[in-house]
Design a protein around this motif. Structure first.
Motif, PDB file in Angstrom:
ATOM      1  N   LYS A  59     -10.267  22.947   7.224  1.00 14.76           N
ATOM      2  CA  LYS A  59      -8.876  22.903   6.772  1.00 14.76           C
ATOM      3  C   LYS A  59      -8.831  22.336   5.365  1.00 14.76           C
ATOM      4  CE  LYS A  59      -6.895  22.320  11.337  1.00 14.76           C
ATOM      5  NZ  LYS A  59      -5.953  21.578  12.158  1.00 14.76           N
ATOM      6  N   THR A  60      -7.848  22.778   4.606  1.00 17.87           N
ATOM      7  CA  THR A  60      -7.652  22.228   3.274  1.00 17.87           C
ATOM      8  C   THR A  60      -6.526  21.209   3.319  1.00 17.87           C
ATOM      9  OG1 THR A  60      -6.097  23.966   2.687  1.00 17.87           O
ATOM     10  CG2 THR A  60      -8.408  24.344   2.139  1.00 17.87           C
ATOM     11  N   LYS A  61      -6.592  20.254   2.421  1.00 23.19           N
ATOM     12  CA  LYS A  61      -5.552  19.237   2.326  1.00 23.19           C
ATOM     13  C   LYS A  61      -4.606  19.625   1.203  1.00 23.19           C
ATOM     14  CE  LYS A  61      -7.143  15.040   2.090  1.00 23.19           C
ATOM     15  NZ  LYS A  61      -7.894  13.794   2.021  1.00 23.19           N
ATOM     16  N   ILE A  62      -3.323  19.676   1.544  1.00 21.18           N
ATOM     17  CA  ILE A  62      -2.306  20.038   0.572  1.00 21.18           C
ATOM     18  C   ILE A  62      -1.388  18.831   0.382  1.00 21.18           C
ATOM     19  CG2 ILE A  62      -0.392  21.598   0.066  1.00 21.18           C
ATOM     20  CD1 ILE A  62      -1.774  23.552   2.088  1.00 21.18           C
ATOM     21  N   PRO A  63      -1.315  18.279  -0.838  1.00 26.20           N
ATOM     22  CA  PRO A  63      -0.424  17.129  -1.057  1.00 26.20           C
ATOM     23  C   PRO A  63       1.036  17.548  -0.910  1.00 26.20           C
ATOM     24  CG  PRO A  63      -1.412  17.853  -3.125  1.00 26.20           C
ATOM     25  CD  PRO A  63      -2.015  18.691  -2.045  1.00 26.20           C
ATOM     26  N   MET A  64       1.782  16.768  -0.111  1.00 28.45           N
ATOM     27  CA  MET A  64       3.167  17.119   0.201  1.00 28.45           C
ATOM     28  C   MET A  64       4.183  16.071  -0.270  1.00 28.45           C
ATOM     29  SD  MET A  64       2.817  19.993   1.748  1.00 28.45           S
ATOM     30  CE  MET A  64       4.406  20.247   2.493  1.00 28.45           C
ATOM     31  N   GLY A  65       3.732  14.990  -0.829  1.00 28.75           N
ATOM     32  CA  GLY A  65       4.643  13.925  -1.242  1.00 28.75           C
ATOM     33  C   GLY A  65       3.978  12.584  -1.016  1.00 28.75           C
ATOM     34  N   TRP A  66       4.768  11.571  -0.654  1.00 26.23           N
ATOM     35  CA  TRP A  66       4.245  10.233  -0.476  1.00 26.23           C
ATOM     36  C   TRP A  66       4.646   9.671   0.873  1.00 26.23           C
ATOM     37  CZ3 TRP A  66       5.613  12.344  -4.999  1.00 26.23           C
ATOM     38  CH2 TRP A  66       4.667  12.286  -6.027  1.00 26.23           C
ATOM     39  N   GLU A  67       3.733   8.947   1.481  1.00 25.36           N
ATOM     40  CA  GLU A  67       4.020   8.207   2.709  1.00 25.36           C
ATOM     41  C   GLU A  67       4.926   7.035   2.347  1.00 25.36           C
ATOM     42  OE1 GLU A  67       2.884   8.664   5.808  1.00 25.36           O
ATOM     43  OE2 GLU A  67       1.253  10.089   5.539  1.00 25.36           O
ATOM     44  N   ASP A  68       5.639   6.506   3.343  1.00 26.97           N
ATOM     45  CA  ASP A  68       6.376   5.269   3.128  1.00 26.97           C
ATOM     46  C   ASP A  68       5.370   4.158   2.853  1.00 26.97           C
ATOM     47  OD1 ASP A  68       8.777   6.558   3.609  1.00 26.97           O
ATOM     48  OD2 ASP A  68       8.836   5.991   5.717  1.00 26.97           O
ATOM     49  N   ALA A  69       5.705   3.248   1.971  1.00 23.46           N
ATOM     50  CA  ALA A  69       4.806   2.144   1.616  1.00 23.46           C
ATOM     51  C   ALA A  69       4.693   1.157   2.772  1.00 23.46           C
ATOM     52  CB  ALA A  69       5.315   1.433   0.372  1.00 23.46           C
ATOM     53  N   ASP A  70       3.555   0.484   2.844  1.00 15.80           N
ATOM     54  CA  ASP A  70       3.315  -0.571   3.825  1.00 15.80           C
ATOM     55  C   ASP A  70       3.126  -1.888   3.087  1.00 15.80           C
ATOM     56  OD1 ASP A  70       3.297   1.061   6.183  1.00 15.80           O
ATOM     57  OD2 ASP A  70       1.326   1.781   5.579  1.00 15.80           O
ATOM     58  N   ILE A  71       3.792  -2.926   3.565  1.00 18.07           N
ATOM     59  CA  ILE A  71       3.693  -4.263   2.980  1.00 18.07           C
ATOM     60  C   ILE A  71       3.145  -5.191   4.045  1.00 18.07           C
ATOM     61  CG2 ILE A  71       4.998  -6.193   1.998  1.00 18.07           C
ATOM     62  CD1 ILE A  71       7.134  -4.057   1.219  1.00 18.07           C
ATOM     63  N   ARG A  92       0.838  -1.196   0.000  1.00 24.46           N
ATOM     64  CA  ARG A  92       0.000   0.000   0.000  1.00 24.46           C
ATOM     65  C   ARG A  92       0.869   1.241   0.000  1.00 24.46           C
ATOM     66  NH1 ARG A  92      -2.188   3.991   2.942  1.00 24.46           N
ATOM     67  NH2 ARG A  92      -4.352   4.501   2.554  1.00 24.46           N
ATOM     68  N   GLY A  93       0.583   2.132  -0.924  1.00 27.52           N
ATOM     69  CA  GLY A  93       1.213   3.443  -0.967  1.00 27.52           C
ATOM     70  C   GLY A  93       0.133   4.497  -0.800  1.00 27.52           C
ATOM     71  N   ALA A  94       0.506   5.654  -0.283  1.00 29.20           N
ATOM     72  CA  ALA A  94      -0.477   6.720  -0.070  1.00 29.20           C
ATOM     73  C   ALA A  94       0.211   8.072  -0.199  1.00 29.20           C
ATOM     74  CB  ALA A  94      -1.116   6.585   1.306  1.00 29.20           C
ATOM     75  N   VAL A  95      -0.586   9.089  -0.517  1.00 24.45           N
ATOM     76  CA  VAL A  95      -0.098  10.457  -0.599  1.00 24.45           C
ATOM     77  C   VAL A  95      -0.030  11.046   0.812  1.00 24.45           C
ATOM     78  CG1 VAL A  95      -0.647  12.791  -1.432  1.00 24.45           C
ATOM     79  CG2 VAL A  95      -0.939  10.815  -2.938  1.00 24.45           C
ATOM     80  N   LEU A  96       0.996  11.821   1.071  1.00 25.79           N
ATOM     81  CA  LEU A  96       1.166  12.520   2.347  1.00 25.79           C
ATOM     82  C   LEU A  96       0.522  13.891   2.200  1.00 25.79           C
ATOM     83  CD1 LEU A  96       2.515  12.786   5.160  1.00 25.79           C
ATOM     84  CD2 LEU A  96       4.545  13.616   3.973  1.00 25.79           C
ATOM     85  N   PHE A  97      -0.422  14.200   3.077  1.00 32.30           N
ATOM     86  CA  PHE A  97      -1.113  15.477   3.038  1.00 32.30           C
ATOM     87  C   PHE A  97      -0.775  16.315   4.255  1.00 32.30           C
ATOM     88  CE2 PHE A  97      -3.974  12.865   0.437  1.00 32.30           C
ATOM     89  CZ  PHE A  97      -4.194  13.702  -0.639  1.00 32.30           C
ATOM     90  N   ASP A  98      -0.739  17.622   4.057  1.00 33.40           N
ATOM     91  CA  ASP A  98      -0.656  18.576   5.152  1.00 33.40           C
ATOM     92  C   ASP A  98      -2.025  19.245   5.225  1.00 33.40           C
ATOM     93  OD1 ASP A  98       0.275  20.200   7.189  1.00 33.40           O
ATOM     94  OD2 ASP A  98       1.155  21.675   5.825  1.00 33.40           O
ATOM     95  N   ARG A  99      -2.538  19.428   6.408  1.00 31.58           N
ATOM     96  CA  ARG A  99      -3.830  20.097   6.570  1.00 31.58           C
ATOM     97  C   ARG A  99      -3.557  21.510   7.051  1.00 31.58           C
ATOM     98  NH1 ARG A  99      -7.901  16.454   6.043  1.00 31.58           N
ATOM     99  NH2 ARG A  99      -7.378  14.287   6.359  1.00 31.58           N
TER     100      ARG A  99
END
Length: 163
Positions: A46-58, A30-37
């Motif tokens: 609050k608005t969600k601002i994409p900041m990059g990617w979270e570390d993947a989970d296996i 699983r991969g996901a986008v890292l958001f800043d609120r």
């Protein structure tokens, strides 16, 4: 620095150089986008601002069965010892990943980050879920951001270094 490797091919799972005595049931990455609120002036919420990617989970799900060689509890105890394994500094182990699925997702190293187990009253087996989190050393993250931006890393002169 890695302390062994994680691999799974043809139903066999190798962790830290030892083949696990269980049957691979399922695998997920699983991969996901890292958001800043952030709050915006004059707006509620609050608005969600994409900041990059979270570390993947296996997650690997293994069936630990009882047979003449060992029972499911012995196998779970071996997994628990691997989960609680440490490097020479007492930190959780970092493992290189040797698997095509993870190579396709650009995951090179992981940390054994969780172990869940469950059983029922119908059979003499335990289902173990092994969780791994992608490990990306801070220096690798910084270097990749610099390369992606096309800018050179800032130089540190002797007067700044002594501060």
């Amino acid at each position: 620095m890695a302390n062994g490797y994680l691999s799974w091919e043809d139903g066999a799972v190798v962790l830290g150089g030892s083949e696990l005595d269980g049957i691979l049931q399922n695998l997920s990455v699983r991969g996901a986008v890292l958001f800043d609120r952030a709050e915006q002036d004059g707006l509620s919420g609050k608005t969600k601002i994409p900041m990059g990617w979270e570390d993947a989970d296996i997650t690997l799900v293994l069936l630990l069965e009882t047979n003449e060689a060992a029972d499911c509890y012995d196998r779970l105890e071996e997994l628990d010892a691997l989960f609680k394994g440490q490097d020479s500094n007492g930190n959780p182990l970092i493992l290189d990943v040797r698997n095509r699925h993870c190579q396709a997702r650009h995951i090179n190293q992981v940390v054994f980050s969780g172990l869940d187990s469950q059983e029922n009253n119908k059979d003499d087996a335990i289902i173990a879920s092994l969780a791994f989190s992608e490990h990306r050393p801070a220096t690798v993250d910084t270097e990749e951001r610099v390369v992606a931006s096309g800018k050179a890393a800032p130089a540190i002169n002797a007067s700044e270094e002594s501060r």
